[in-house]
Design an enzyme around this catalytic site. Structure first.
Site, PDB file in Angstrom:
ATOM      1  NE  ARG A   1     -26.000  32.229  21.816  1.00  0.00           N
ATOM      2  CZ  ARG A   1     -24.799  32.750  21.969  1.00  0.00           C
ATOM      3  NH1 ARG A   1     -24.533  33.973  21.528  1.00  0.00           N
ATOM      4  NH2 ARG A   1     -23.841  32.087  22.570  1.00  0.00           N
TER       5      ARG A   1
ATOM      6  CE1 TYR B   1     -28.800  26.410  17.380  1.00  0.00           C
ATOM      7  CE2 TYR B   1     -28.566  28.717  17.977  1.00  0.00           C
ATOM      8  CZ  TYR B   1     -28.404  27.383  18.276  1.00  0.00           C
ATOM      9  OH  TYR B   1     -27.882  27.019  19.495  1.00  0.00           O
TER      10      TYR B   1
ATOM     11  CE  LYS C   1     -28.996  31.974  26.529  1.00  0.00           C
ATOM     12  NZ  LYS C   1     -28.018  31.086  26.049  1.00  0.00           N
TER      13      LYS C   1
ATOM     14  CG  HIS D   1     -25.708  32.867  30.046  1.00  0.00           C
ATOM     15  ND1 HIS D   1     -24.596  32.753  29.231  1.00  0.00           N
ATOM     16  CD2 HIS D   1     -26.529  31.857  29.663  1.00  0.00           C
ATOM     17  CE1 HIS D   1     -24.744  31.737  28.407  1.00  0.00           C
ATOM     18  NE2 HIS D   1     -25.909  31.167  28.654  1.00  0.00           N
TER      19      HIS D   1
ATOM     20  CB  SER E   1     -22.641  29.706  24.973  1.00  0.00           C
ATOM     21  OG  SER E   1     -23.426  30.861  25.166  1.00  0.00           O
TER      22      SER E   1
ATOM     23  CB  CYS F   1     -18.515  27.050  29.609  1.00  0.00           C
ATOM     24  SG  CYS F   1     -17.553  27.761  28.263  1.00  0.00           S
TER      25      CYS F   1
ATOM     26  CG  ASP G   1     -29.142  29.023  29.026  1.00  0.00           C
ATOM     27  OD1 ASP G   1     -27.905  28.870  28.994  1.00  0.00           O
ATOM     28  OD2 ASP G   1     -29.753  29.724  28.199  1.00  0.00           O
TER      29      ASP G   1
ATOM     30  NE  ARG H   1     -27.057  24.524  21.880  1.00  0.00           N
ATOM     31  CZ  ARG H   1     -26.610  25.143  22.963  1.00  0.00           C
ATOM     32  NH1 ARG H   1     -27.281  25.100  24.095  1.00  0.00           N
ATOM     33  NH2 ARG H   1     -25.459  25.799  22.932  1.00  0.00           N
TER      34      ARG H   1
HETATM   35  P1  GTP Z   1     -25.332  26.613  26.773  1.00  0.00           P
HETATM   36  O1  GTP Z   1     -26.572  25.803  26.652  1.00  0.00           O
HETATM   37  O2  GTP Z   1     -24.700  26.900  25.448  1.00  0.00           O
HETATM   38  O3  GTP Z   1     -25.497  27.858  27.570  1.00  0.00           O
HETATM   39  O4  GTP Z   1     -24.207  25.673  27.456  1.00  0.00           O
HETATM   40  P2  GTP Z   1     -23.961  25.091  28.933  1.00  0.00           P
HETATM   41  O5  GTP Z   1     -23.157  26.070  29.729  1.00  0.00           O
HETATM   42  O6  GTP Z   1     -25.212  24.589  29.532  1.00  0.00           O
HETATM   43  O7  GTP Z   1     -22.955  23.890  28.630  1.00  0.00           O
HETATM   44  P3  GTP Z   1     -23.142  22.299  28.787  1.00  0.00           P
HETATM   45  O8  GTP Z   1     -23.382  21.889  30.211  1.00  0.00           O
HETATM   46  O9  GTP Z   1     -24.106  21.840  27.787  1.00  0.00           O
HETATM   47  O10 GTP Z   1     -21.686  21.789  28.394  1.00  0.00           O
HETATM   48  C1  GTP Z   1     -21.097  22.024  27.165  1.00  0.00           C
HETATM   49  C2  GTP Z   1     -19.896  21.169  26.940  1.00  0.00           C
HETATM   50  O11 GTP Z   1     -18.993  21.243  28.048  1.00  0.00           O
HETATM   51  C3  GTP Z   1     -20.249  19.698  26.765  1.00  0.00           C
HETATM   52  O12 GTP Z   1     -19.564  19.209  25.641  1.00  0.00           O
HETATM   53  C4  GTP Z   1     -19.754  19.047  28.024  1.00  0.00           C
HETATM   54  O13 GTP Z   1     -19.340  17.743  27.778  1.00  0.00           O
HETATM   55  C5  GTP Z   1     -18.612  19.952  28.475  1.00  0.00           C
HETATM   56  N1  GTP Z   1     -18.487  19.951  29.954  1.00  0.00           N
HETATM   57  C6  GTP Z   1     -19.473  20.231  30.842  1.00  0.00           C
HETATM   58  N2  GTP Z   1     -19.037  20.095  32.120  1.00  0.00           N
HETATM   59  C7  GTP Z   1     -17.750  19.740  32.039  1.00  0.00           C
HETATM   60  C8  GTP Z   1     -16.733  19.444  33.020  1.00  0.00           C
HETATM   61  O14 GTP Z   1     -16.941  19.515  34.230  1.00  0.00           O
HETATM   62  N3  GTP Z   1     -15.483  19.119  32.542  1.00  0.00           N
HETATM   63  C9  GTP Z   1     -15.227  19.060  31.202  1.00  0.00           C
HETATM   64  N4  GTP Z   1     -13.984  18.734  30.833  1.00  0.00           N
HETATM   65  N5  GTP Z   1     -16.160  19.308  30.251  1.00  0.00           N
HETATM   66  C10 GTP Z   1     -17.392  19.642  30.661  1.00  0.00           C
HETATM   67  C1  SPV Z   2     -26.202  29.614  24.459  1.00  0.00           C
HETATM   68  O1  SPV Z   2     -25.640  29.768  23.369  1.00  0.00           O
HETATM   69  O2  SPV Z   2     -25.769  30.131  25.527  1.00  0.00           O
HETATM   70  C2  SPV Z   2     -27.411  28.764  24.547  1.00  0.00           C
HETATM   71  C3  SPV Z   2     -27.994  28.271  23.315  1.00  0.00           C
HETATM   72  O3  SPV Z   2     -27.905  28.539  25.637  1.00  0.00           O
HETATM   73  S1  SPV Z   2     -28.911  29.484  22.471  1.00  0.00           S
HETATM   74  O4  SPV Z   2     -30.304  29.381  22.892  1.00  0.00           O
HETATM   75  O5  SPV Z   2     -28.781  29.195  21.061  1.00  0.00           O
HETATM   76  O6  SPV Z   2     -28.412  30.799  22.783  1.00  0.00           O
HETATM   77 MN    MN Z   3     -26.798  29.557  27.305  1.00  0.00          MN
END
Ligand code: GTP
Ligand code: SPV
Ligand code: MN
Length: 589
Positions: free
Chosen positions: A69, A197, A206, A226, A248, A250, A277, A370
């Site tokens: 983004r 993207y 979003k 979110h 994002s 996290c 999400d 992704r």
């Molecule tokens: P968006 O799709 O961008 O909104 O992200 P999201 O919040 O769904 O994040 P996602 O669960 O995909 O995690 C992103 C990164 O955080 C990955 O590289 C995971 O490995 C890492 N991660 C997720 N949960 C944990 C955790 O409990 N501990 C640690 N250390 N890393 C984590």
């Molecule tokens: C984020 O960035 O929080 C996502 C991926 O979930 S995107 O759809 O690119 O915003």
């Molecule tokens: Mn997101």
């Protein structure tokens, strides 16, 4: 396809602007989808993956300058600048329309324009809202067919109603200098140009489900957030629902699909995923807060996804999935990314499409690569996923990446303090957005890049909502990302986050004690179950450390928060300014 005058009039205007050679309505049929996949493979937009190992899966590579983004090129164009507020880029709508119309003019000459009618949330749900996206990208069409409910049935549901969100996306030249992701909330309109993207071009996600929807939610008295939604089932078979807002990349997808540690699995605990999400939340007739996931798929972060961290996500991606910017294994036509396993493919092509050797030390997959996967393919998808009424929420969790400061978990004193805790969120930036990674920035409610109106009004709306929910969820904050002196994460995270969720639910039930501190209620360290974590070096002392509250760090944080509140300006609600004063006073005591 439709006789809806508002739709047809707008379509004619947009056609006259972008001048496509052909217009194709997306009907959602298997035949049409299959034909589009074949066309995308023929023109190089998609690569078909191994049909035995990854049936019906495809790989796509974006342009190298177009991988995340772009927050600095994302605009909220309201007639008054104050309505967009200090945290959004703003431009006068007329000026922006003029600029964009010049960019779009003739942008689809020689191309096909696809018309995608889509519904956010189950068609016919009281939560549901309809959008139409026009795009010249088959990749966008195929992603939208996974991420939303799209097709003829949506047009049928819309009927003659002129109330739909208009979205126009043109790939144009993927020129960064002329890339714009623009929202006109007063016109229910989104315009995206010069990107291919995900978050910039899948306009239901979003752009609509957060930026436009948050603006509508403010007007209509609900919340667009979110947030993931999960259901936690206890051995008695009772399921309780939790929403969590993390910035994002996290950990939302990971938490939403969590597999409990063995000791809990054996007792019969299960976690069910409703969403990973976005959550739309409304007060139900029973006075509780009810949530739906408006999406129909997962656009998840690939790197770090593996059999240990998130087996459910991995299994979800084994069929019907579009991978973006991951590594292609040319020996067997499968995919790979950093953190999948310790055996990168020997013959491989990286996310840029170049031959790649893992020993080069260069990453093969983009850190923001992704997968777009079908929600119903997830082994732990909730039985309520398609429930048009949604699920009742017991707890709301805020959280972010904080190497220090924030403890593993704490509970807010009450709703308004909980809103304060959400407003005070800060997190290290990630690869999900263009720009530096690892810099701590304020990201209230994980909505900094997604709030479609003035952040002060948004906070006031949250405070207001508290007065309208007789049985409001309890509000918590978590941090999985505290690090030790060497910079390693202390808490094992992933499935073990279940241990924290159980404390949270026990607090909701009033069955767990807590220690009152200046920041909120913290667990008694012994109340976080660490059975089975000894081998990972987790002892009660480690938990005590993870729960420590350093007043000097928090006072420093409060200063940053005050600056942020000042920047938001005169629409900051008094309730939160009072919360901040009281917070500082407690810390100084
Ligand atoms: P968006 O799709 O961008 O909104 O992200 P999201 O919040 O769904 O994040 P996602 O669960 O995909 O995690 C992103 C990164 O955080 C990955 O590289 C995971 O490995 C890492 N991660 C997720 N949960 C944990 C955790 O409990 N501990 C640690 N250390 N890393 C984590
Ligand atoms: C984020 O960035 O929080 C996502 C991926 O979930 S995107 O759809 O690119 O915003
Ligand atoms: Mn997101």
């Amino acid at each position: 396809m439709t006789t809806n005058k508002a739709v047809l009039t707008w379509l004619e205007e947009m056609k006259a602007l972008v001048k496509p050679d052909k217009v194709v309505w997306i009907d959602g049929s298997k035949e049409q989808t299959e034909a589009l996949r074949a066309e995308a493979c023929a023109n190089g937009e998609l690569i078909k993956l191994n049909p035995e190992k990854l049936p019906n899966c495809y790989l796509h590579r974006t342009a190298v300058n177009d991988v995340a983004r772009v927050e600095n090129r994302t605009f909220i164009c309201t007639s008054k600048k104050e309505d967009a507020g200090a945290t959004n880029n703003w431009c006068d709508p007329k000026e922006m329309y003029d600029k964009l119309y010049k960019l779009y003019d003739g942008s689809m000459v020689g191309r096909t324009m696809y018309v995608i009618p889509y519904s956010m949330s189950v068609v016919g749900s009281p939560f549901a809202k309809i959008g139409i996206e026009l795009t010249d990208s088959i990749y966008v069409v195929l992603n939208m067919l996974i991420m939303t409910r799209a097709g003829q049935n949506v047009l049928d549901a819309l009927g003659d109603n002129p109330d739909f969100v208009k979205g126009l996306h043109a790939r144009k030249d993927i020129d960064e200098e002329n890339r714009y992701i623009v929202h006109f909330p007063e016109d229910n309109t989104i315009m995206s140009v010069n990107s291919g993207y995900g978050g910039n071009v899948l306009l239901g996600k979003k752009c609509f489900a957060l930026r436009i929807a948050s603006y509508l939610a403010h007007k209509e008295g609900w919340l667009a957030e979110h947030m993931l939604i999960l259901g936690l089932e206890n051995p008695q078979g009772e399921i309780r629902y939790i929403c969590a807002a993390f910035p994002s990349a996290c950990g939302k997808t990971n938490l939403a699909m969590l597999i409990p540690p063995e000791l809990y699995r054996k007792q019969g605990y299960k976690v069910w995923c409703v969403g990973d999400d976005i959550a739309w939340l409304r007060v139900g007739p029973d006075g509780r807060l009810w949530a739906v996931n408006p999406e129909n798929g997962f656009f998840g972060v690939a790197p770090g996804t593996n059999l240990k961290s998130n087996p459910n996500a991995l299994r979800t991606t084994e069929r019907d999935t579009i991978f973006t910017n991951v590594v292609l294994n040319t020996d067997d036509n499968t995919v790979w990314w950093e953190g999948l396993n310790k055996t990168p493919p020997v013959h491989a092509v990286n996310w840029k499409g170049e031959p790649w050797d893992a020993s080069s030390g260069e990453k093969g997959a983009h850190p923001n690569s992704r997968f777009t996967a079908v929600a119903e393919n997830c082994p732990c998808i909730s039985s309520e996923f398609n429930n048009p009424q949604g699920v009742p929420i017991d707890a709301i969790i805020f959280g972010g990446r904080r190497a220090k400061t924030a403890p593993l978990v704490y509970q807010s004193f009450d709703w308004n303090h909980g809103v304060f805790v959400g407003s005070a969120m800060a997190s290290e930036t990630t690869a999900a957005a263009a720009g530096a990674v690892g810099v701590v920035r304020r990201d209230p409610m994980a909505m900094l890049p997604f709030c479609g109106y003035n952040m002060g009004d948004y906070f006031a709306h949250w405070i207001q909502m508290g007065t309208k929910i007789p049985h409001a969820p309890k509000i918590f904050n978590v941090n999985w990302f505290r690090t030790d002196a060497e910079g390693h994460f202390i808490w094992p995270g992933f499935g073990d986050n279940m241990r924290v969720l159980l404390w949270i639910l026990a607090r909701c039930d009033g069955t767990a004690d807590a220690v009152e501190t200046p920041i909120g209620y913290l667990p008694v360290p012994e109340d976080i179950n660490i059975e089975g974590l000894e081998s990972e070096g987790i002892t009660v002392d480690v938990i005590r450390d993870l729960l420590s509250v350093d007043s000097s760090l928090w006072l420093e944080d409060a200063k940053g928060l005050r600056e942020f509140y000042n920047k938001i300006g005169d629409r900051m609600p008094k309730e939160l300014l009072d919360q901040l004063d009281a917070f500082e006073a407690r810390l100084k005591k």
